[in-house]
Design an enzyme around this catalytic site. Structure first.
Site, PDB file in Angstrom:
ATOM      1  N   LYS A 138       0.841  -1.200   0.000  1.00 46.66           N
ATOM      2  CA  LYS A 138       0.000   0.000   0.000  1.00 46.66           C
ATOM      3  C   LYS A 138       0.881   1.257   0.000  1.00 46.66           C
ATOM      4  CE  LYS A 138      -3.473   2.334   2.795  1.00 46.66           C
ATOM      5  NZ  LYS A 138      -4.438   2.254   3.884  1.00 46.66           N
ATOM      6  N   GLU A 177      10.491  -4.631   4.566  1.00 45.61           N
ATOM      7  CA  GLU A 177      10.572  -6.053   4.192  1.00 45.61           C
ATOM      8  C   GLU A 177      10.277  -6.219   2.702  1.00 45.61           C
ATOM      9  OE1 GLU A 177       8.901  -4.820   6.732  1.00 45.61           O
ATOM     10  OE2 GLU A 177       9.126  -6.064   8.530  1.00 45.61           O
ATOM     11  N   GLY A 230      -4.878  -1.815   4.944  1.00 43.26           N
ATOM     12  CA  GLY A 230      -4.089  -2.953   4.461  1.00 43.26           C
ATOM     13  C   GLY A 230      -4.765  -4.286   4.737  1.00 43.26           C
ATOM     14  N   ARG A 231      -5.292  -4.455   5.940  1.00 37.78           N
ATOM     15  CA  ARG A 231      -5.888  -5.747   6.318  1.00 37.78           C
ATOM     16  C   ARG A 231      -7.289  -5.932   5.732  1.00 37.78           C
ATOM     17  NH1 ARG A 231      -4.766  -2.400  10.423  1.00 37.78           N
ATOM     18  NH2 ARG A 231      -6.417  -1.541  11.720  1.00 37.78           N
ATOM     19  N   GLU A 241      -4.927  -6.646  14.632  1.00 37.75           N
ATOM     20  CA  GLU A 241      -4.402  -5.322  14.272  1.00 37.75           C
ATOM     21  C   GLU A 241      -5.522  -4.285  14.372  1.00 37.75           C
ATOM     22  OE1 GLU A 241      -0.802  -4.846  11.455  1.00 37.75           O
ATOM     23  OE2 GLU A 241      -2.466  -4.104  10.253  1.00 37.75           O
ATOM     24  N   HIS A 263      -5.589 -33.166  17.525  1.00 37.76           N
ATOM     25  CA  HIS A 263      -4.491 -34.012  17.997  1.00 37.76           C
ATOM     26  C   HIS A 263      -3.345 -33.179  18.531  1.00 37.76           C
ATOM     27  CE1 HIS A 263      -6.330 -37.715  16.551  1.00 37.76           C
ATOM     28  NE2 HIS A 263      -6.856 -36.934  15.628  1.00 37.76           N
ATOM     29  N   LYS A 298       9.205  -1.061  14.061  1.00 39.90           N
ATOM     30  CA  LYS A 298       9.786  -0.733  12.746  1.00 39.90           C
ATOM     31  C   LYS A 298      10.908   0.286  12.908  1.00 39.90           C
ATOM     32  CE  LYS A 298       5.636  -1.016   9.814  1.00 39.90           C
ATOM     33  NZ  LYS A 298       4.727  -0.211   9.022  1.00 39.90           N
TER      34      LYS A 298
HETATM   35  O1  F6P Z   1       2.157  -4.121   9.872  1.00 32.55           O
HETATM   36  C1  F6P Z   1       1.721  -2.841   9.611  1.00 32.55           C
HETATM   37  C2  F6P Z   1       1.242  -2.715   8.228  1.00 32.55           C
HETATM   38  O2  F6P Z   1       1.115  -1.359   7.981  1.00 32.55           O
HETATM   39  C3  F6P Z   1      -0.061  -3.455   7.964  1.00 32.55           C
HETATM   40  O3  F6P Z   1      -1.154  -2.780   8.409  1.00 32.55           O
HETATM   41  C4  F6P Z   1      -0.002  -3.618   6.486  1.00 32.55           C
HETATM   42  O4  F6P Z   1      -0.924  -4.554   6.030  1.00 32.55           O
HETATM   43  C5  F6P Z   1       1.436  -4.045   6.324  1.00 32.55           C
HETATM   44  O5  F6P Z   1       2.144  -3.260   7.261  1.00 32.55           O
HETATM   45  C6  F6P Z   1       2.018  -3.870   4.954  1.00 32.55           C
HETATM   46  O6  F6P Z   1       1.964  -2.533   4.553  1.00 32.55           O
HETATM   47  P1  F6P Z   1       2.159  -2.120   3.041  1.00 32.55           P
HETATM   48  O7  F6P Z   1       1.067  -2.733   2.249  1.00 32.55           O
HETATM   49  O8  F6P Z   1       2.117  -0.634   3.031  1.00 32.55           O
HETATM   50  O9  F6P Z   1       3.500  -2.648   2.594  1.00 32.55           O
END
Ligand code: F6P
Length: 549
Positions: A208, A214, A272-273, A358, A389, A513
């Site tokens: 987003k 990452e 995002g979620r 979240e 199990h 972060k």
């Molecule tokens: O973990 C925090 C967060 O902002 C989530 O809400 C989001 O889904 C994820 O990081 C990834 O964010 P982006 O889509 O901006 O890379």
């Protein structure tokens, strides 16, 4: 500042506390007194039959919970959300994932602009691209057909598409390979691409913000693998055929070197979620095809419309949300298990963890005051039969109250052999047996009647009284998946509304972060990092020592 009374001082809240103090009946008694609850406590939405009869509730409990929902104006906030008001207060944003599945002719305005045409323009662009990849018309740089699709993203930019790809495997183009890379651990990307040919591989960079470390790190390494890896294409122009982006941030996408024509857009009013039915679902759309993707959106919409229009006493997300409040706030339950009896839903609970935790993992109210009540539960679980199990022992005979959702389907997928199809009844027998055992248990008298030695009786007694919801549908179709996800989205919404928290920000993720960025130079260059606590300083030193051994 809100001038409404504190949640726990509302008369509707204290009425529930009083009711809880008086309510001691076991589910065995509740069913004996009122067998009709098996039919009465069922709510239907779309293809979902939701049985909530095995809950520690009576008609009175439900009525009191509904009064709480009324007093906290859950439906008022719901309407504000659907109207596009900026109910995400701390980020000053509208919350309009529901617009992602609005029909083409609908009008949903954000700041006076109808966003539905933009949603459908992106859906059309995605459909066109997905069809070109699926048909082989979109080729790689060397002219080879794309056979592998690797989604690079994390959190909401990974969990949704990865979960839905797994859930709808039966609908996927089996000749294509799909992989989902999220972890900044280089092993994730390594394992995802080690057996792939770069000339046949498409990377979808899903972010987003397009700033998530990452994702940007993995995308950069993927580009290096594409161009300079063992089978690298050695031509920068290849990036245009092998990288597309899903984002709200055109500038950062361009900075990364991805052609803006290869960007599929979404908007800041999609959390995002809550985003896998936006452009973030491109990998899924390539896998299942645009028609199935649209069927999934129709499923979401069925539940959106139900949430908007069904009366409170027959409103499935409202009822499920209220049941969660009943356990979390009046029974001291700390967690909630989601236990699908479907291999295809193996990632469903992990997806819900972000959606729920979240959203509702908050400890201040919408005005920033500390809350004096429990908020979101720990959500956990894996496919049910495997869990039986492993950890079901604790649910059955441990000391904790763990409300659970059991999710199952009447039909297996068509593709299975007759022998494998026949296993489906055994799978579902387990679901029904667990629901019964959890609710009704096994009394000491029943154990004794089996001739069990007295010293063993306590060990073999099951207290029962463990509440479950059973969600049944005919089959796990794209529409049913959309219905399930929307059901949980709105359930989470209901709870956030009652707890008066902002379910749409996620500031809790930020500190880690920021610190990770600060600590990294200490690990790589041994740099002095001011402000590290003594324990972390010692850990960093130990890490550097181990690295050199
Ligand atoms: O973990 C925090 C967060 O902002 C989530 O809400 C989001 O889904 C994820 O990081 C990834 O964010 P982006 O889509 O901006 O890379």
């Amino acid at each position: 500042m809100s001038d409404s009374p504190l949640l726990t001082r509302r008369p509707e809240w204290t009425a529930l506390e009083d009711h809880r103090a008086e309510q001691h009946a076991h589910l065995r008694e509740l069913f004996a007194e009122d067998p009709g609850r098996a039919e009465r406590y069922v709510v239907r939405v779309g293809d979902l039959r939701i049985d909530y009869s095995k809950h520690l509730i009576t008609d009175e409990t439900l009525a009191l919970l509904q009064e709480l929902a009324g007093a906290t104006d859950v439906f008022g906030l719901r309407d504000a959300m659907f109207r596009g008001e900026r109910i995400n207060l701390t980020e000053d944003r509208a919350v309009l994932h529901t617009a992602l599945r609005a029909p083409a002719g609908a009008v949903v305005e954000v700041d006076g602009e109808n966003v539905v045409p933009r949603v459908h323009a992106v859906l059309d662009k995605m459909s066109d691209f997905a069809n070109r990849v699926r048909s082989g018309e979109w080729t790689g740089h060397t002219g080879k057909r794309i056979k592998n699709v690797v989604n690079i993203g994390i959190g909401g930019s990974d969990l949704g598409p990865a979960m839905a790809y797994e859930a709808l495997r039966a609908y996927t183009a089996r000749e294509l390979t799909f992989r989902f890379v999220s972890n900044v651990d280089g092993a994730d990307l390594h394992e995802a691409v080690r057996d792939l040919d770069p000339a046949e591989t498409l990377f979808i960079v899903a972010s987003k913000t397009f700033t998530t470390i990452e994702t940007i790190t993995n995308a950069t390494s993927a580009r290096t693998w594409l161009l300079d890896g063992p089978a690298g294409l050695h031509d920068d122009k290849a990036v245009a055929r092998h990288f597309v982006a899903l984002s709200t941030n055109a500038e950062k996408v361009t900075d990364f070197g991805i052609d803006p024509d290869n960007m599929f857009e979404f908007w800041d009013w999609v959390g995002g979620r809550y985003s896998y039915d936006s452009a973030i679902g491109l990998s899924l759309m390539i896998a299942i095809g645009p028609d199935h993707f649209r069927e999934m959106l129709d499923g979401f919409r069925i539940v959106d419309e139900h949430f908007q229009n069904a009366p409170a006493e027959a409103n499935a997300p409202l009822i499920l949300g209220l049941l969660g409040v009943w356990y979390g706030n009046f029974h001291g339950a700390q967690s909630h298990a989601v236990l699908p009896y479907s291999h295809y839903l193996s990632k469903f609970t992990a997806y819900l963890q972000q959606l729920d935790m979240e959203s509702n993992g908050k400890s201040v109210d919408r005005d920033g005051n500390p809350v004096e009540w429990q908020t979101g539960p720990v959500v956990w679980g894996t496919p049910g039969t495997n869990g039986q199990h492993a950890y079901y022992q604790l649910i059955h005979q441990g000391t904790k109250l763990i409300p659970a959702d059991l999710i199952g389907f009447a039909r297996p997928i068509d593709e299975l052999s007759d022998e494998l199809k026949a296993q489906h009844d055994l799978l579902m027998a387990n679901l029904f047996a667990q629901g019964q055992a959890l609710a009704f248990g096994k009394t000491a008298e029943e154990v004794r009647a089996e001739g069990v030695a007295e010293e063993q009786v306590a060990h073999r007694t099951f207290q029962g009284n463990h509440p479950t919801t059973t969600i049944l549908a005919r089959a796990l179709t794209p529409s049913v998946l959309g219905q399930l996800v929307a059901l949980y989205e709105h359930k989470v919404f209901v709870q956030g509304a009652i707890w008066n928290i902002d379910s749409f920000d996620q500031w809790g993720v930020e500190l880690g972060k920021v610190l990770a960025k600060r600590v990294e130079p200490a690990l790589t260059e041994g740099a002095e990092v001011p402000g590290l606590d003594p324990s972390t300083t010692a850990l960093v030193a130990a890490y550097r020592e181990l690295k050199e051994v």
